[in-house]
Motif scaffolding. Sequence first.
Motif, PDB file in Angstrom:
ATOM      1  N   THR A   3       2.781   9.265  -5.503  1.00  0.00           N
ATOM      2  CA  THR A   3       2.540   7.962  -4.895  1.00  0.00           C
ATOM      3  C   THR A   3       3.891   7.486  -4.376  1.00  0.00           C
ATOM      4  O   THR A   3       4.852   7.390  -5.149  1.00  0.00           O
TER       5      THR A   3
ATOM      6  N   THR B  38       5.894  18.207   2.890  1.00  0.00           N
ATOM      7  CA  THR B  38       6.303  16.817   3.012  1.00  0.00           C
ATOM      8  C   THR B  38       7.492  16.577   2.102  1.00  0.00           C
ATOM      9  O   THR B  38       7.445  16.909   0.916  1.00  0.00           O
TER      10      THR B  38
ATOM     11  N   LEU C 287       9.574   8.617   2.928  1.00  0.00           N
ATOM     12  CA  LEU C 287       8.737   8.446   1.754  1.00  0.00           C
ATOM     13  C   LEU C 287       9.640   8.416   0.529  1.00  0.00           C
ATOM     14  O   LEU C 287      10.467   9.306   0.333  1.00  0.00           O
TER      15      LEU C 287
ATOM     16  N   LYS D 183       1.424   5.496  -0.098  1.00  0.00           N
ATOM     17  CA  LYS D 183       0.881   6.729   0.466  1.00  0.00           C
ATOM     18  C   LYS D 183       0.804   7.758  -0.658  1.00  0.00           C
ATOM     19  O   LYS D 183       1.700   7.847  -1.490  1.00  0.00           O
ATOM     20  N   LYS D 184      -0.278   8.518  -0.681  1.00  0.00           N
ATOM     21  CA  LYS D 184      -0.446   9.577  -1.672  1.00  0.00           C
ATOM     22  C   LYS D 184      -0.185  10.922  -1.011  1.00  0.00           C
ATOM     23  O   LYS D 184      -0.647  11.179   0.094  1.00  0.00           O
ATOM     24  N   VAL D 185       0.579  11.761  -1.687  1.00  0.00           N
ATOM     25  CA  VAL D 185       0.860  13.111  -1.221  1.00  0.00           C
ATOM     26  C   VAL D 185       0.396  14.060  -2.321  1.00  0.00           C
ATOM     27  O   VAL D 185       0.847  13.965  -3.460  1.00  0.00           O
TER      28      VAL D 185
ATOM     29  N   ASP E 289       6.236   5.015  -1.425  1.00  0.00           N
ATOM     30  CA  ASP E 289       6.356   3.896  -0.489  1.00  0.00           C
ATOM     31  C   ASP E 289       7.102   4.390   0.738  1.00  0.00           C
ATOM     32  O   ASP E 289       7.921   5.307   0.643  1.00  0.00           O
ATOM     33  N   ILE E 290       6.828   3.766   1.866  1.00  0.00           N
ATOM     34  CA  ILE E 290       7.555   4.092   3.094  1.00  0.00           C
ATOM     35  C   ILE E 290       8.701   3.101   3.221  1.00  0.00           C
ATOM     36  O   ILE E 290       8.489   1.894   3.315  1.00  0.00           O
TER      37      ILE E 290
ATOM     38  N   HIS F 283       0.839  -1.187   0.000  1.00  0.00           N
ATOM     39  CA  HIS F 283       0.000   0.000   0.000  1.00  0.00           C
ATOM     40  C   HIS F 283       0.876   1.240   0.000  1.00  0.00           C
ATOM     41  O   HIS F 283       1.763   1.392   0.816  1.00  0.00           O
TER      42      HIS F 283
END
Length: 106
Positions: free
Chosen positions: A85, A54, A93, A30-32, A87-88, A28
């Motif tokens: 989009t 961010t 990010l 993360k969207k910024v 990934d962590i 999954h």
Amino acid sequence: MSRFITSALLAVFACVFVPQGLLAHPDHAKKVLGSVASITADQLTVKNVKGVETSIVLTRDTKVVRAKQAATMKDVTAGARVVVTADIVKDQLVARTIDITPAPAK
């Protein structure tokens, strides 16, 4: 009653002893969303509508898209509206894709 107690104990055991990384969903992303505050060769800073910035790491694998067409990092400029989009990875990010979006209609 004993099934309830057994289930409760198993749940507590799972929460305490199972590493949190195994419970997470690694696929999954993360969207910024926001506008580009700054960009360097290896980092993008995006400011959202509330003014929160961010920082996102850029890699050679980061893809850039505009209107569903391939674009380049040169197209990502300060002030551009983007949806990143990411990934962590190791608490950072890391950008997977940068989608340059058009300015909203007035």
